[in-house]
Enzyme design. Sequence first.
Site, mmCIF file in Angstrom:
data_model
loop_
_atom_site.group_PDB
_atom_site.id
_atom_site.type_symbol
_atom_site.label_atom_id
_atom_site.label_comp_id
_atom_site.label_asym_id
_atom_site.label_seq_id
_atom_site.Cartn_x
_atom_site.Cartn_y
_atom_site.Cartn_z
ATOM 1 N N ASP A 1 -1.407 -6.719 8.505
ATOM 2 C CA ASP A 1 -0.806 -5.556 8.246
ATOM 3 C C ASP A 1 -1.289 -4.059 7.615
ATOM 4 O OD1 ASP A 1 -1.169 -6.540 5.733
ATOM 5 O OD2 ASP A 1 0.420 -4.818 5.053
ATOM 6 N N ASP B 1 -7.102 -4.843 8.916
ATOM 7 C CA ASP B 1 -6.924 -5.973 10.267
ATOM 8 C C ASP B 1 -6.767 -5.274 11.924
ATOM 9 O OD1 ASP B 1 -5.904 -7.486 8.495
ATOM 10 O OD2 ASP B 1 -4.306 -7.036 7.513
ATOM 11 N N ASP C 1 -3.138 -12.625 7.839
ATOM 12 C CA ASP C 1 -4.179 -11.812 7.176
ATOM 13 C C ASP C 1 -2.466 -12.598 5.711
ATOM 14 O OD1 ASP C 1 -5.339 -10.671 5.714
ATOM 15 O OD2 ASP C 1 -3.569 -8.899 5.241
#
Length: 647
Positions: free
Chosen positions: A503, A507, A311
């Site tokens: 995080d 996610d 990410d």
Amino acid sequence: MPRTLALVRRFPLVALTLAVALAAGTLALGGLEPPARWLISLYALGIAAMEAVRMVRGLLAKQFGLDILAVTAIVSTVAVGEYWASLIIVLMLTGGEALEVAAAGRAQRELRALLDRVPQLAHRIEADGSVADVAAAEVRVGDRLLVRPAEILPVDGELVSGLGSLDESSLTGESLPVDKAIGDAVLSGSVNGPAAIEVIATAVAADSQYQRIVELVREASSSKAPLVRLADRYALPFTGVSLAIAGVAWAISGDPVRFAEVLVVATPCPLLIAAPVAFMGGMSSAAKRGIVMKSAASLEKLARVRTVAFDKTGTLTQGRPAVVGVHPQPGFDERELLHLMGSAEQYSSHVLAASIQQAALDRAGALSPSTDAREVATFGVEATIDGRRVRVGKPAFVAEHAADLVPHVAESGAAVVYAAVDGRFAGVIVLRDAVRDDAADTLVALRGLGAERILMVTGDVAATAGPIAASLGITELHAECLPDDKVRIIREAQPRPVVMVGDGVNDAPVLAVSDVGIAMGAKGSTAASESADVVILLDDIARVARAAAIGRRTVRIALQSIWLGIVISVALMLVAAVGLLPAIVGATLQEVVDLIAILGALRAVRAGVAPVAGLDAAPRSSRTTTGPVPDAEASLGTGPAGPLVDR
């Protein structure tokens, strides 16, 4: 004496075997060898019968183990009169559990250190100023707590009494104390410094950081890696080879003693103990460095990593957008614009809201309340502040009430937030989010550890994410992804295993479906941490590469220990097959083989000590990256139309 009694109660068969050996030795020295032989033989056959029952139960459950070798070795040594050798085999068999417990205890030292430090007591400051000792589990959010010098913080909280110095090494692996100021968050499990402090509890014990870590550790310590199960599968071929060598030796020599001598050195301790001890050692080494593995399987998969997906915001970037520009329109000044926008953003859950509020507090003073604030999901927020109607958010959202809006041209990678006040365009605030210092080095290290493909999978627009990906040498970018898109991309990704690093709350689904999900848990969401297989407790992206390195070294050490034990055992079997290894000597040597295998496996305790190429090979100033890493990047938008996609 109490410790001896505790050991006897814990390992009664080991104690009984030693007692039988002592009694038989006394009889033999007294010239009573026949009674000594009968005592050892009957005891050894009794143990063999117990193992045979366990073996049959395992076979009925379709679990083939190595019990048949131990049972056959005991029976054969008794049958040919090598009763002392049979007793050594029994001691090895019954002592294997004690040996494994001792080795696992060494390997689990860091994990047990976490469990042993669970805070049990809290000092709650009552309304009248008195201090009451309560169980940590009884602390409620909002309670004011006193933490005395050198005590462990019982729950997560906020420091409310001056400055503090806390040792967070059990949480993050960082050995230096961390200075805290009023308003700073403090984590349970931290050790207070030399001065007493007061904190306001922000979470109950069960939801605090340290308790979450403890639960992860408990799960990890009871897990079993695929390689450990693979070691179990070695049982069938190893048993077949051992019996074949023993049978051929008997057939060629015509001496049944030769059969027993071969089986004496065919005991399977390296298979039974080496792999579990190595994996426990690797998990312990990782925990010491702020990396908690939820399962031993994560180590094995990390060792084979081929694809890594990241990410962006909060993972490859700092995740802390900072205000870098305030541009008021004529009729407004910078302080006024900051105050109005910061006050309105109090009522927004957007990732940029906190940064704007903080900038307003720092530069414009206290924020004003609103009684009619309303957030329009993904677009912005509007509120009445000090009698003025304020609208903050995307340009299209703001333009609905400010026809005079002028698009702001910002540098690539900047997030722009617009504001209208009483129907007039009031100005913009520009924010940036810095790329992590170690991001480029981490990607270099991962490629060196076998990662063939590195992706960025983000919800941000391509115009924002693209420059960041390019600067880090990431050629495969998937932008504007919803959680479902991320799940689909990771499920379809090849080659495998696939590691996903994230995080945020969004996610959590993709971390759950990846082969290994890694959560940046220092400031990430609880949902992400709970869905992940690995949680990095320190806000350090380099720990991703370090976790992969620990996995690779742990697997290598486990395999080395298994095969070293097997090779030595087979060599001893061949020596015994030609009649050069008496049974009692062979039994003693096999104990040495077991010890070598276990000591080899314990090297995994230091799996995290060796340097990682790309991270530790050179001073940071001399490292090269794949391109210039920008000082900052946008969290959610860019350019004149700067769409704040997650607004």
